[in-house]
Design a protein around this motif. Structure first.
Motif, PDB file in Angstrom:
ATOM      1  N   LEU A 396       0.824  -1.212   0.000  1.00  0.00           N
ATOM      2  CA  LEU A 396       0.000   0.000   0.000  1.00  0.00           C
ATOM      3  C   LEU A 396       0.855   1.259   0.000  1.00  0.00           C
ATOM      4  N   GLY A 397       2.028   1.183   0.629  1.00  0.00           N
ATOM      5  CA  GLY A 397       2.936   2.339   0.614  1.00  0.00           C
ATOM      6  C   GLY A 397       3.426   2.646  -0.794  1.00  0.00           C
ATOM      7  N   ILE A 398       3.787   1.599  -1.559  1.00  0.00           N
ATOM      8  CA  ILE A 398       4.234   1.797  -2.950  1.00  0.00           C
ATOM      9  C   ILE A 398       3.088   2.349  -3.798  1.00  0.00           C
ATOM     10  N   ALA A 399       1.895   1.758  -3.621  1.00  0.00           N
ATOM     11  CA  ALA A 399       0.734   2.226  -4.393  1.00  0.00           C
ATOM     12  C   ALA A 399       0.424   3.684  -4.090  1.00  0.00           C
ATOM     13  N   LEU A 400       0.503   4.060  -2.827  1.00  0.00           N
ATOM     14  CA  LEU A 400       0.220   5.445  -2.430  1.00  0.00           C
ATOM     15  C   LEU A 400       1.259   6.401  -2.991  1.00  0.00           C
ATOM     16  N   LEU A 401       2.518   6.000  -2.969  1.00  0.00           N
ATOM     17  CA  LEU A 401       3.582   6.864  -3.490  1.00  0.00           C
ATOM     18  C   LEU A 401       3.366   7.152  -4.977  1.00  0.00           C
ATOM     19  N   ILE A 402       3.024   6.114  -5.745  1.00  0.00           N
ATOM     20  CA  ILE A 402       2.769   6.311  -7.180  1.00  0.00           C
ATOM     21  C   ILE A 402       1.558   7.227  -7.378  1.00  0.00           C
ATOM     22  N   ALA A 403       0.523   7.046  -6.538  1.00  0.00           N
ATOM     23  CA  ALA A 403      -0.668   7.883  -6.658  1.00  0.00           C
ATOM     24  C   ALA A 403      -0.351   9.341  -6.363  1.00  0.00           C
ATOM     25  N   VAL A 404       0.482   9.596  -5.364  1.00  0.00           N
ATOM     26  CA  VAL A 404       0.859  10.982  -5.030  1.00  0.00           C
ATOM     27  C   VAL A 404       1.575  11.637  -6.201  1.00  0.00           C
ATOM     28  N   VAL A 405       2.468  10.879  -6.843  1.00  0.00           N
ATOM     29  CA  VAL A 405       3.142  11.400  -8.041  1.00  0.00           C
ATOM     30  C   VAL A 405       2.113  11.739  -9.113  1.00  0.00           C
ATOM     31  N   GLY A 406       1.108  10.881  -9.252  1.00  0.00           N
ATOM     32  CA  GLY A 406       0.063  11.132 -10.242  1.00  0.00           C
ATOM     33  C   GLY A 406      -0.738  12.379  -9.932  1.00  0.00           C
ATOM     34  N   PHE A 407      -1.087  12.574  -8.662  1.00  0.00           N
ATOM     35  CA  PHE A 407      -1.832  13.780  -8.295  1.00  0.00           C
ATOM     36  C   PHE A 407      -1.018  15.035  -8.591  1.00  0.00           C
ATOM     37  N   GLN A 408       0.283  14.962  -8.398  1.00  0.00           N
ATOM     38  CA  GLN A 408       1.144  16.104  -8.707  1.00  0.00           C
ATOM     39  C   GLN A 408       1.198  16.346 -10.218  1.00  0.00           C
ATOM     40  N   ALA A 409       1.130  15.269 -10.995  1.00  0.00           N
ATOM     41  CA  ALA A 409       1.226  15.409 -12.457  1.00  0.00           C
ATOM     42  C   ALA A 409      -0.049  15.956 -13.077  1.00  0.00           C
ATOM     43  N   SER A 410      -1.155  15.948 -12.326  1.00  0.00           N
ATOM     44  CA  SER A 410      -2.433  16.373 -12.904  1.00  0.00           C
ATOM     45  C   SER A 410      -2.400  17.826 -13.360  1.00  0.00           C
ATOM     46  N   GLY A 411      -1.615  18.646 -12.679  1.00  0.00           N
ATOM     47  CA  GLY A 411      -1.535  20.054 -13.060  1.00  0.00           C
ATOM     48  C   GLY A 411      -0.778  20.291 -14.347  1.00  0.00           C
ATOM     49  N   SER A 412      -0.053  19.298 -14.834  1.00  0.00           N
ATOM     50  CA  SER A 412       0.739  19.444 -16.064  1.00  0.00           C
ATOM     51  C   SER A 412       0.026  18.916 -17.297  1.00  0.00           C
ATOM     52  N   LEU A 413      -1.204  18.418 -17.131  1.00  0.00           N
ATOM     53  CA  LEU A 413      -1.919  17.840 -18.267  1.00  0.00           C
ATOM     54  C   LEU A 413      -2.495  18.932 -19.159  1.00  0.00           C
ATOM     55  N   ASP A 414      -2.461  18.699 -20.461  1.00  0.00           N
ATOM     56  CA  ASP A 414      -3.090  19.615 -21.409  1.00  0.00           C
ATOM     57  C   ASP A 414      -4.607  19.448 -21.360  1.00  0.00           C
ATOM     58  N   GLY A 619      -5.118   8.611  -8.995  1.00  0.00           N
ATOM     59  CA  GLY A 619      -3.778   9.187  -9.112  1.00  0.00           C
ATOM     60  C   GLY A 619      -2.982   8.562 -10.243  1.00  0.00           C
ATOM     61  N   TRP A 620      -3.062   7.245 -10.378  1.00  0.00           N
ATOM     62  CA  TRP A 620      -2.290   6.552 -11.418  1.00  0.00           C
ATOM     63  C   TRP A 620      -2.697   6.991 -12.819  1.00  0.00           C
ATOM     64  N   GLN A 621      -3.999   7.261 -13.014  1.00  0.00           N
ATOM     65  CA  GLN A 621      -4.455   7.586 -14.361  1.00  0.00           C
ATOM     66  C   GLN A 621      -3.839   8.893 -14.865  1.00  0.00           C
ATOM     67  N   ASN A 622      -3.476   9.805 -13.941  1.00  0.00           N
ATOM     68  CA  ASN A 622      -2.825  11.048 -14.363  1.00  0.00           C
ATOM     69  C   ASN A 622      -1.447  10.770 -14.959  1.00  0.00           C
ATOM     70  N   ILE A 623      -0.725   9.798 -14.395  1.00  0.00           N
ATOM     71  CA  ILE A 623       0.579   9.423 -14.948  1.00  0.00           C
ATOM     72  C   ILE A 623       0.390   8.814 -16.331  1.00  0.00           C
ATOM     73  N   TYR A 624      -0.613   7.969 -16.459  1.00  0.00           N
ATOM     74  CA  TYR A 624      -0.931   7.343 -17.762  1.00  0.00           C
ATOM     75  C   TYR A 624      -1.230   8.417 -18.805  1.00  0.00           C
ATOM     76  N   MET A 625      -2.038   9.416 -18.443  1.00  0.00           N
ATOM     77  CA  MET A 625      -2.385  10.491 -19.370  1.00  0.00           C
ATOM     78  C   MET A 625      -1.151  11.332 -19.717  1.00  0.00           C
ATOM     79  N   TYR A 626      -0.318  11.572 -18.723  1.00  0.00           N
ATOM     80  CA  TYR A 626       0.875  12.389 -18.952  1.00  0.00           C
ATOM     81  C   TYR A 626       1.847  11.680 -19.900  1.00  0.00           C
TER      82      TYR A 626
END
Length: 750
Positions: A396-414, A619-626
């Motif tokens: 769950l710690g690994i999953a949460l870390l990836i999700a946090v990265v995704g939430f941060q990436a959401s602001g960079s999406l076109d 959160g993960w889907q934002n990384i996928y979109m990016y």
């Protein structure tokens, strides 16, 4: 929960006892649905994003006139060309719902009383242009369905007019755009539906192996889609670019429900006679699938309540109808057909007795059947779930870390907010419109409307304010010009404004009625503001803001109000608002599903556990979109809530089976996780993959917004499946362990 199981068990018994009657009911509903489907209309373009409001309604009634523009390129002053233009002009002037037709033939006829056969005489009136436009303006208040025949009539009139060789004639405008888009939407809906069904057949044939009648879920979900067409027709929900995306989604979701019913029925047949298997199966799988269906509906409901954009609302409404009716079709079509087939196969076969199968041999046989049934995939999923659940904090710690990265990436999406970017760029009407703009240097998309209402709209003071507004507005960036009643009055009064209101009225009486009604009608006035061409979405928003500020700065007289309105002024902010509110939409989706689960289970752990993997996926889907450079569109903005609703099905089914296994004596948490993943992991993997196949049909849509949404949903369903199988087991073990400790502490404290 027990009451719901009893309800579904009762439904199962009714279907088991009366399968033919249930099928007859399903057929009757199909014929009823056809009547509703025949009533479906379509709405296209900016109009699909314009919400109902009093200002827009007033503007539409008084001034919003659609039009068809006939662009004629060639030797315009050649008499045969002008005669053809005149024939089109006269022919279209006689058509119903046509307010006015203007062309250079009008000026030539006014000068000579007819169209002369002398090129020199024609040049004396209109000069020597290399192109001209026949403008066909509609009556106000027409729907898109009423405008489309006028476009067809215009095309027929240009063919009938017999333009000379070397002359190019292009029919374009709002009605042309609407007519072609409507046809393409209908074709796209049918093609996507057929493609999704074809992909589902392939998916079920190869993935849903080891069960009888494995293609039967396709029949059930197709019936559910027919029901959905009927429901939206009766409810008055129109078809649009966005709603055409619903049906591949419904096929994917509806297959999930039917596959779960089918799989559990097969499982119960291994240990129960046919007359008991269906009630037992439906009482076991019915409640979690029902709750999962409601969760999906609430996910779409969150999209509905969080937007004012009609197109997105229609998408959500169609989706809600769809999930409800495909679920119902699974019960009304799939289960009675399975019952009849099993009954026919078992009529001539006696049930095995206990004497024929001693307990030890029966147990061995049952164990072998279970092993064969779940297969290697089921065994692998079970062992993987146990391994992951053994290390919950790490996983769950690994999953949460990836999700946090995704939430941060959401602001960079076109973002994708330009409605012209939603449609196929090779659409003939769009190509014609682009050619029209390049030749004429303008087009309807480069102008915005202001509705002026109040008292004394023809008073010189009001007209002077309009001139002041023009002066202020044209100083702002992106504003290129203003056309108002004041400029009309000055044009017909020697460049001066009359000093009295009666003088203004006398001037207006000299203006042709068709022209005057463009500026004054129904006690209201109309100002047009022209903008720069090819503005970006941000520039369009800035233009609208500059225009509103210019209105405020110029200070309309007391009793006079001016508001920017029209489809172009409303649609873009509406789309941007939908995109910007995606976090609110997602939050509402999570809240709605949480409340549903809490009301159903009355247990905080069971309400929270299914949502934790879905939060990871958001959160993960934002990384996928990016990574794939997928922009956020109005449809994509609703995906967070959809993810929670759709993914909850997988997590609820796994969790429900976990607690069902845990209730048995001597079963540990890890044993329950492994058994749950083994028994239902294969089923949700099959249903998840079939959902992927259904959603992947969107990738081939001719509409860029749907194609991008298809890439996005396919990836998100994969992520949802991974999260359900990889992060839910450790979530269940961790939360269940904490809950038991809390209960123990409370008990000891008491």
């Amino acid at each position: 929960m027990d009451k719901l199981r009893e309800v579904f068990g009762s439904v199962g018994r009714q279907v088991q006892q009366r399968p033919v009657a249930v099928l007859l009911l399903a057929v009757l509903l199909i014929f009823t649905a056809f009547g509703g489907a025949a009533q479906i209309t379509s709405v296209t373009g900016d109009a699909a994003f314009v919400a109902d409001n009093p200002t827009y309604n007033a503007f539409s009634e008084s001034f919003d006139r659609g039009s068809v523009a006939v662009l004629v390129r060639g030797d315009i002053t050649e008499p045969r060309t002008l005669h053809a233009i005149d024939r089109v002009d006269r022919e279209m002037s006689t058509k119903a719902n046509v307010h006015a037709v203007t062309s250079p033939a009008d000026r030539v006829r006014q000068e000579y009383g007819r169209i002369p056969d002398s090129e020199a005489k024609i040049q004396d009136v209109i000069g020597s242009p290399d192109y001209t436009v026949i403008q066909i303006v509609f009556d106000t208040g027409l729907s898109q369905q009423e405008e489309r025949p006028i476009y067809t009539q215009a095309v027929e009139a240009t063919d009938w007019a017999e333009f000379p060789a070397g002359t190019t004639v292009t029919v374009t405008g709002s009605a042309a755009f609407s007519a072609q888009l409507s046809t393409l939407i209908q074709q796209s809906t049918q093609q996507l539906l057929g493609l999704a069904i074809g992909l589902m057949v392939v998916a079920l044939f190869f993935l849903f192996r080891g069960v009888r009648l494995r293609l039967l879920p396709i029949v059930a979900v197709f019936v559910g889609v027919i029901y959905t067409f009927g429901a939206i027709g009766y409810a008055g929900v129109p078809n649009s670019t966005m709603t055409s995306a619903v049906f591949p989604i419904l096929i994917g979701l509806g297959i999930d429900y039917s596959v779960q019913f089918h799989e559990r029925y097969e499982e119960e047949l291994e240990s129960h006679p046919p007359r008991e298997a269906l009630p037992q199966a439906l009482s076991g799988i019915g409640p979690p699938v029902f709750v999962a269906m409601l969760a999906a509906a609430l996910g779409f409901g969150a999209t509905w309540v969080s937007t004012s954009s009609p197109s997105i609302i229609w998408f959500a409404q169609t989706s809600i109808f769809g999930v409800l009716l495909t679920f119902a079709a699974g019960i009304l079509v799939l289960l009675p057909m399975l019952t009849l087939w099993v009954r026919r196969r078992s009529d001539s076969t006696d049930e095995p007795t206990d004497e024929a199968n001693p307990p030890t041999a029966a147990a061995a046989t049952q164990s072998q059947q279970d092993s064969d049934r779940v297969g290697l995939v089921g065994e692998l999923l079970g062992r993987s779930a146990r391994l992951l659940a053994s290390h919950p904090v790490l996983v769950l710690g690994i999953a949460l870390l990836i999700a946090v990265v995704g939430f941060q990436a959401s602001g960079s999406l076109d973002t994708l907010a330009d409605t012209e970017g939603f449609i196929p760029q090779d659409l003939p009407a769009y190509i014609d419109l682009q050619q029209f703009r390049s030749v004429t240097g303008g087009g309807s998309s480069t102008s915005y409307d202001i509705l002026v209402s109040g008292t004394h709209l023809k008073h010189p003071t009001t007209l002077q304010w309009m001139l002041d507004f023009e002066h202020v507005a044209t100083q702002a960036p992106l504003v290129q010009g203003v056309d108002s009643p004041a400029t009309l009055v000055k044009q017909y009064n020697g460049g001066q404004l009359p000093r009295t209101e009666s003088g203004v009225k006398r001037v207006l009486e000299t203006v042709p009625e068709a022209q005057r009604l463009q500026y004054y009608n129904d006690g209201r006035a109309h100002i047009t503001v022209y903008s720069a061409q090819d503005m970006s979405t941000q520039q369009a928003l800035s233009f609208l803001q500059n225009t509103r500020e210019s209105i405020a700065y110029s200070s309309p007289p007391p009793g006079v109000t001016a508001e920017v309105t029209g489809t172009a002024a409303i649609s873009t902010p509406s789309i941007v608002e939908q995109i910007n509110s995606r976090n609110v939409t997602t939050g509402l989706g999570v809240l709605f599903v949480f409340v549903l689960l809490l009301l159903y289970y009355r247990d905080l752990v069971k309400a929270v556990a299914p949502l934790i993997p879905m939060v990871f996926v958001i959160g993960w889907q934002n990384i996928y979109m990016y990574l794939l450079d997928i922009p956020v569109s109005p449809l994509g903005a609703s995906l967070g809530a959809m993810t929670v609703g759709i993914g909850a099905e997988y997590t609820i089914i796994v969790m429900d089976r976990y607690y069902e296994e845990k209730q048995q004596a001597g079963v540990s948490r890890l044993d329950a996780v492994q058994t749950a993943a083994t028994r239902v992991g294969k089923a949700i993997s099959v249903s998840g993959m079939t959902t992927v196949f259904g959603f992947s049909a969107l990738v081939l849509s001719p509409f860029p917004i749907l194609s991008g949404f298809g890439f996005l949903t396919v990836g998100v369903v994969f992520l949802t499946l991974i999260a359900s199988l990889a992060t839910l087991p450790p979530t269940l073990v961790l939360l269940d362990s904490i809950a038991e400790r809390v209960t123990a502490i409370r008990s000891s404290g008491g």
